[in-house]
Design a protein around this motif. Structure first.
Motif, short mmCIF file in Angstrom:
data_model
loop_
_atom_site.label_atom_id
_atom_site.label_comp_id
_atom_site.label_asym_id
_atom_site.label_seq_id
_atom_site.Cartn_x
_atom_site.Cartn_y
_atom_site.Cartn_z
N GLU A 81 0.83 -1.21 0.00
CA GLU A 81 0.00 0.00 0.00
C GLU A 81 0.86 1.26 0.00
OE1 GLU A 81 -3.81 -2.24 2.01
OE2 GLU A 81 -2.70 -0.80 3.24
N VAL A 82 1.94 1.24 0.79
CA VAL A 82 2.87 2.38 0.83
C VAL A 82 3.46 2.60 -0.56
CG1 VAL A 82 5.13 3.17 1.68
CG2 VAL A 82 3.48 2.17 3.27
N LEU A 83 3.83 1.51 -1.22
CA LEU A 83 4.53 1.59 -2.50
C LEU A 83 3.58 1.84 -3.68
CD1 LEU A 83 6.88 -1.43 -1.84
CD2 LEU A 83 7.60 0.95 -1.96
N GLU A 84 2.30 1.66 -3.42
CA GLU A 84 1.27 1.85 -4.48
C GLU A 84 1.59 1.03 -5.72
OE1 GLU A 84 1.11 6.08 -4.95
OE2 GLU A 84 0.00 6.38 -3.09
N THR A 85 1.94 -0.23 -5.51
CA THR A 85 2.27 -1.10 -6.65
C THR A 85 1.12 -2.05 -6.99
OG1 THR A 85 3.43 -2.60 -5.14
CG2 THR A 85 4.77 -1.01 -6.32
N GLY A 86 -0.10 -1.65 -6.65
CA GLY A 86 -1.27 -2.45 -7.04
C GLY A 86 -1.59 -3.54 -6.04
N PHE A 87 -2.69 -4.20 -6.26
CA PHE A 87 -3.19 -5.26 -5.39
C PHE A 87 -2.13 -6.36 -5.17
CE2 PHE A 87 -5.78 -9.22 -4.80
CZ PHE A 87 -6.42 -8.85 -3.63
N MET A 88 -1.94 -6.76 -3.92
CA MET A 88 -1.02 -7.86 -3.61
C MET A 88 -1.67 -9.17 -4.01
SD MET A 88 0.32 -8.99 0.16
CE MET A 88 -1.35 -9.24 0.80
N GLU A 89 -1.03 -9.93 -4.88
CA GLU A 89 -1.64 -11.16 -5.38
C GLU A 89 -1.10 -12.41 -4.70
OE1 GLU A 89 -0.87 -10.90 -9.58
OE2 GLU A 89 -2.42 -9.38 -9.86
#
Lengths: 119, 119
Positions: A60-68
């Motif tokens: 969430e901090v990194l804003e790299t999309g949904f954790m899959e």
């Protein structure tokens, strides 16, 4: 419903020793464990809930999309975790020589089905 | 010494965008980043140091042996982390369509070399 899907994944994965559908609060909705005494799979699932919370926070901090997916390999175990939604995830534990690729594939394949049953 | 090994891994991995040799304290010893603007790779490495600390703690509680590898897949990135010893680890970041298997293989192959240089 959960039960069939989870047991199916566990049985199809060579080296699979346990599977849990869990909340980020560390509480399991459903669990299937093979007869395996070397580790407390319940404790393992709870510990991995803590790990997942930390990964989720980082993502969430990194804003790299949904954790899959998150995987952890130690000397004795492979753990594959598949996130389902904001509240729930599946943890599949294998022996170190288990079929890692198959575990990842089956969880990816069945995640939509589990998501449907949850909603 | 570090530099050649890390750059070699980054170049050989399709989709590789950054590699860092880091301590669990979140401080990078050496970093190589491709020209990629969508994410702050430095922040990413620091966040993954926090994740790794949590995984390491869980693995110690569970007594499942030395933590070897952690991977995280999000919508936009693949991150492969290889633990080297009690103090240091390598983080390799790929685009979501990068070569995950190659990344895992190269880190496993070169971990002993990095360990030698560190000691």
């Amino acid at each position: 419903m959960f039960s069939d899907i989870l047991q199916g994944i566990l049985k199809e994965t060579a080296g699979g020793i346990g599977i849990s559908l869990m909340g980020y609060d560390g509480i399991a909705i459903e669990q299937h464990l093979e007869d395996y005494e070397a580790v407390d799979l319940q404790l393992l699932a709870v510990e991995y809930a803590n790990v997942l919370k930390e990964v989720k926070r980082a993502v969430e901090v990194l804003e790299t999309g949904f954790m899959e997916e998150v995987t952890v390999k130690t000397e004795t175990f492979l753990v594959v975790v598949r996130a389902l939604n904001e509240e729930y995830f599946v943890v599949l534990t294998l022996t170190a020589d288990g079929n890692f690729g198959k575990a990842r594939y089956l969880l990816m394949r069945d995640a939509p089905k589990l998501r449907d049953v949850l909603s």
